[in-house]
Design a protein around this motif. Structure first.
Motif, short mmCIF file in Angstrom:
data_model
loop_
_atom_site.label_atom_id
_atom_site.label_comp_id
_atom_site.label_asym_id
_atom_site.label_seq_id
_atom_site.Cartn_x
_atom_site.Cartn_y
_atom_site.Cartn_z
N UNK A 82 9.52 -113.88 -128.04
CA UNK A 82 10.42 -114.42 -128.68
C UNK A 82 10.87 -113.97 -130.27
N UNK A 83 9.80 -113.92 -130.90
CA UNK A 83 9.84 -113.48 -132.25
C UNK A 83 10.28 -112.07 -132.30
N UNK A 84 9.87 -111.29 -131.30
CA UNK A 84 10.34 -109.85 -131.17
C UNK A 84 11.71 -109.63 -130.89
N UNK A 85 12.28 -110.71 -130.09
CA UNK A 85 13.66 -110.59 -129.58
C UNK A 85 14.60 -111.26 -130.98
N UNK A 118 14.10 -105.55 -126.47
CA UNK A 118 15.05 -105.87 -125.89
C UNK A 118 14.73 -105.89 -124.29
N UNK A 119 14.18 -107.14 -124.04
CA UNK A 119 13.49 -107.03 -122.66
C UNK A 119 14.36 -106.98 -121.74
N UNK A 120 13.97 -106.51 -120.56
CA UNK A 120 14.75 -106.34 -119.24
C UNK A 120 14.44 -107.86 -118.41
N UNK A 154 9.92 -104.19 -122.62
CA UNK A 154 10.31 -104.78 -123.80
C UNK A 154 11.15 -104.04 -124.66
N UNK A 155 11.15 -102.56 -124.42
CA UNK A 155 11.98 -101.74 -125.36
C UNK A 155 13.14 -101.20 -124.42
N UNK A 156 13.69 -101.92 -123.68
CA UNK A 156 14.47 -101.35 -122.51
C UNK A 156 15.78 -101.14 -123.52
N UNK A 157 16.47 -100.14 -122.87
CA UNK A 157 17.88 -99.63 -123.64
C UNK A 157 18.94 -100.33 -122.91
#
Length: 133
Positions: A71-74, A80-82, A128-131
């Motif tokens: 959540x901190x990363x978001x 930008x997780x899937x 986690x690094x979805x476009x």
């Protein structure tokens, strides 16, 4: 969690540190009581269910800790997780527990532990690094 963030710069680095620590713990596990606890839980324990409150507490704590990092990363727009954070956190903990158990049975060498962690990291990174948010 505070100690993790004291030595790293990104949330991905925090997850990598957690996975590195898990891998290290598996490789360096020498406590003979741990396999006995697993054996008990799979034989006598699954019938009595006495261990479930402890197990549920441990797993919830692990889920919550991982979910905090995610959540901190978001929140910081790094991830930008899937998939939902809770599902990803649960999958990470399930991977850890499953790989730990498999190592007891097969050993880290037969399991090719470093490769397993590399593949899991790749899946996690792509999730986690979805476009496609």
């Amino acid at each position: 969690m505070e100690s993790i963030y004291s030595s790293i710069n990104t949330n991905w680095d925090a997850l990598a540190l957690i996975l590195d620590t898990v891998q290290e713990n598996i490789v360096n596990q020498t406590e003979q009581l741990v396999p006995a606890i697993y054996e008990y839980n799979f034989t006598v324990g699954w019938e009595s269910k006495k261990h479930l409150p402890f197990l549920e507490s441990r797993i919830k704590q692990a889920w919550n800790s991982i979910a905090m990092v995610l959540q901190k990363g978001i929140d910081e727009q790094e991830f930008t997780p899937l998939l939902p954070v809770e599902d990803i956190a649960k999958t990470i903990v399930s991977f850890y527990d499953g790989i730990y158990l498999n190592c007891f049975q097969l050993g880290a060498e037969k399991l090719q532990l470093p490769k397993q962690f590399h593949v899991f990291r790749s899946f996690l990174y792509n999730c986690l690094f979805s476009k496609n948010t």
